[in-house]
Enzyme design. Structure first.
Site, short mmCIF file in Angstrom:
data_model
loop_
_atom_site.label_atom_id
_atom_site.label_comp_id
_atom_site.label_asym_id
_atom_site.label_seq_id
_atom_site.Cartn_x
_atom_site.Cartn_y
_atom_site.Cartn_z
N HIS A 77 -3.16 0.22 4.95
CA HIS A 77 -3.77 0.07 3.61
C HIS A 77 -2.84 -0.65 2.64
O HIS A 77 -1.61 -0.61 2.79
CB HIS A 77 -4.23 1.43 3.06
CG HIS A 77 -3.15 2.44 2.82
ND1 HIS A 77 -2.40 2.50 1.66
CD2 HIS A 77 -2.70 3.46 3.58
CE1 HIS A 77 -1.57 3.51 1.71
NE2 HIS A 77 -1.71 4.11 2.88
N ASP A 79 -2.83 -0.26 -0.85
CA ASP A 79 -2.52 0.41 -2.11
C ASP A 79 -1.37 1.39 -1.97
O ASP A 79 -1.04 1.85 -0.87
CB ASP A 79 -3.75 1.13 -2.67
CG ASP A 79 -4.29 2.20 -1.72
OD1 ASP A 79 -4.31 1.95 -0.51
OD2 ASP A 79 -4.67 3.28 -2.22
N ASP A 108 4.70 3.68 2.35
CA ASP A 108 3.32 4.14 2.56
C ASP A 108 2.41 3.22 1.76
O ASP A 108 2.20 3.48 0.57
CB ASP A 108 3.21 5.60 2.10
CG ASP A 108 1.82 6.17 2.22
OD1 ASP A 108 0.97 5.54 2.85
OD2 ASP A 108 1.60 7.25 1.66
N GLU A 141 -7.05 3.49 -0.13
CA GLU A 141 -6.91 4.53 0.89
C GLU A 141 -6.41 5.82 0.28
O GLU A 141 -6.79 6.92 0.72
CB GLU A 141 -5.95 4.06 1.99
CG GLU A 141 -5.84 5.00 3.19
CD GLU A 141 -4.87 6.16 3.00
OE1 GLU A 141 -4.97 7.15 3.75
OE2 GLU A 141 -4.01 6.08 2.08
N GLU A 142 -5.54 5.71 -0.72
CA GLU A 142 -4.96 6.91 -1.32
C GLU A 142 -6.01 7.72 -2.10
O GLU A 142 -5.73 8.84 -2.53
CB GLU A 142 -3.79 6.53 -2.24
CG GLU A 142 -2.63 5.84 -1.53
CD GLU A 142 -1.84 6.77 -0.62
OE1 GLU A 142 -2.20 7.95 -0.52
OE2 GLU A 142 -0.87 6.30 0.00
N ASP A 165 0.07 4.71 9.51
CA ASP A 165 0.06 5.39 8.21
C ASP A 165 0.44 6.86 8.34
O ASP A 165 -0.28 7.74 7.89
CB ASP A 165 -1.34 5.26 7.58
CG ASP A 165 -1.39 5.75 6.14
OD1 ASP A 165 -0.32 5.86 5.51
OD2 ASP A 165 -2.50 6.02 5.66
N HIS A 346 5.07 9.55 -1.47
CA HIS A 346 4.48 10.02 -2.72
C HIS A 346 5.55 10.61 -3.64
O HIS A 346 5.27 11.52 -4.43
CB HIS A 346 3.36 11.05 -2.46
CG HIS A 346 2.18 10.48 -1.76
ND1 HIS A 346 0.94 11.08 -1.76
CD2 HIS A 346 2.02 9.36 -1.03
CE1 HIS A 346 0.08 10.36 -1.07
NE2 HIS A 346 0.73 9.30 -0.61
#
Length: 373
Positions: A77, A79, A108, A141-142, A165, A346
């Site tokens: 992904h 984003d 990520d 995706e997040e 991922d 994150h």
């Protein structure tokens, strides 16, 4: 693979410097399209932005390889989570790369994008025969796979996917992931002056607190977790609170179990509202559905062989995090999610390692050139 190592660091650092928070992926999409165009691979942008609200669509492309058999889908992904503006990769010792501590790094999932790019580049530059490769780089995706949910799966020919991922040691791959159900419970009470006539009010915060205290939370069993993460309400310290909003989620590796457990939550809130003389307004959603790819499947067997050829121990794991594979599985595409050198994700402590990205690239190359049995 010295050349891959040197190129991977450069490519990853370039990607990191592009701001791409969820639904703001336009510059990232343009850059990725240009990267692959230099390899002679055309990626087309779909019209999913009309549905997702992103400023870009998903990117799809197919790389012909000359090998018979169905194509394999590789996916990552575009984003990143916040804080994501002004990211930069700080090079450290032994191939490590970190953020500067004020933003996420974006490994990520830019580590995944880099590994896919390097694998395709290596195969094309060395003119190596491989199976056809379908590429899908998604937006949002997040936000529970928002871009993947809006993709037209009639465009795909692949029936198995390798999604890059996952956190963890290189060689790990998730063959199962949970359903995630979220809820909002709005308890409505009745306002009254807390000093003069509190008995005339119905305190929604008190009612919500009683039910929250009675609910099972945390790790329910080996397959299920539940969490109440947000609570708000009230109009003043001298007012019996007429409303209280509670938000949370339930996760389970078995979809039906998640649905049943959330039903218990709803019934508990309904009972509390009735007993207090208030009312309940309830909303719930299935954010993603669980998947489980068989350990004896072609997808897992091929991955084990590829990792072994790369000198890496393959280890199949279950995860309590979601990914685009949760979406793909609903469209008949069985898959696994590969660990891709993303650590402390994150957070502003996020880091990756170029040696590990190269190892992931090696696994992909063996996957794409191995027997497609």
């Amino acid at each position: 693979m010295k050349a891959v190592y040197e190129d991977a660091g450069k490519i990853f650092a370039e990607l990191v410097e592009i701001d791409s928070p969820s639904l703001k992926e336009k510059k990232m999409a343009e850059h990725i399209r240009e990267m692959f165009r230099r390899l002679g691979v055309e990626l087309t942008e779909d019209d999913s932005a009309e549905v997702t609200g992103s400023d870009a669509g998903n990117l799809y492309g197919c790389v012909k390889g000359g090998k018979e058999g169905k194509p394999i889908l590789l996916s990552a992904h575009m984003d990143t989570v916040m804080p994501a503006y002004g990211k930069k990769a700080i090079f450290g010792a032994n191939g490590e790369m970190r953020s500067d501590g004020t933003t996420v790094l974006g490994a990520d999932d830019l580590a995944g994008v880099t590994a896919i790019y390097e694998a395709v580049k290596y195969l094309r530059e060395n003119q190596i025969t491989h199976c056809d490769i379908e590429l899908l780089f998604t937006t949002g995706e997040e936000i529970y796979g928002k871009g993947a949910k809006a993709f037209d799966y009639g465009r795909l020919n692949a029936d198995r996917a390798y999604v890059l991922d996952l956190s963890g040691r290189i060689g790990d791959a998730a063959y199962a992931a949970p359903s995630i159900l979220s809820f909002t419970a709005c308890m409505e009470g009745k306002a009254a002056h807390a000093g003069f006539c509190p008995e005339e009010g119905v305190n929604a915060i008190a009612a919500a607190s009683r039910v929250i205290a009675s609910l099972r939370q945390g790790r329910i069993d080996e397959e299920t977790t539940a969490n109440i993460g947000m609570i708000s309400g009230g109009r003043g310290i001298n007012i019996v609170s007429p409303e209280c909003v509670v938000r949370g989620e339930v996760r389970s590796l078995k979809h039906e179990k998640a649905v049943e457990f959330l039903r218990e939550y709803r019934e508990a809130f309904e009972k509390a509202a009735e007993e207090s003389g208030g009312r309940l307004y309830w909303e719930e959603s299935v954010d993603i559905r669980a998947y489980e790819t068989g350990l004896d499947s072609q997808t897992v067997t091929a991955y084990r062989k590829a990792a072994e050829k790369a000198g890496i121990e393959a280890r199949m794991v279950k995860t309590f995090g979601g990914s685009d594979e949760n979406v793909y599985f609903q469209y008949g595409i069985e898959g696994i999610v590969m660990a891709t050198s993303m650590n402390c994700v994150h957070s502003c402590r996020e880091y990756t390692n170029i040696h590990e990205i190269v190892s992931v690239t090696e696994i992909l190359i063996h996957l794409l050139t191995g027997e497609n049995e």
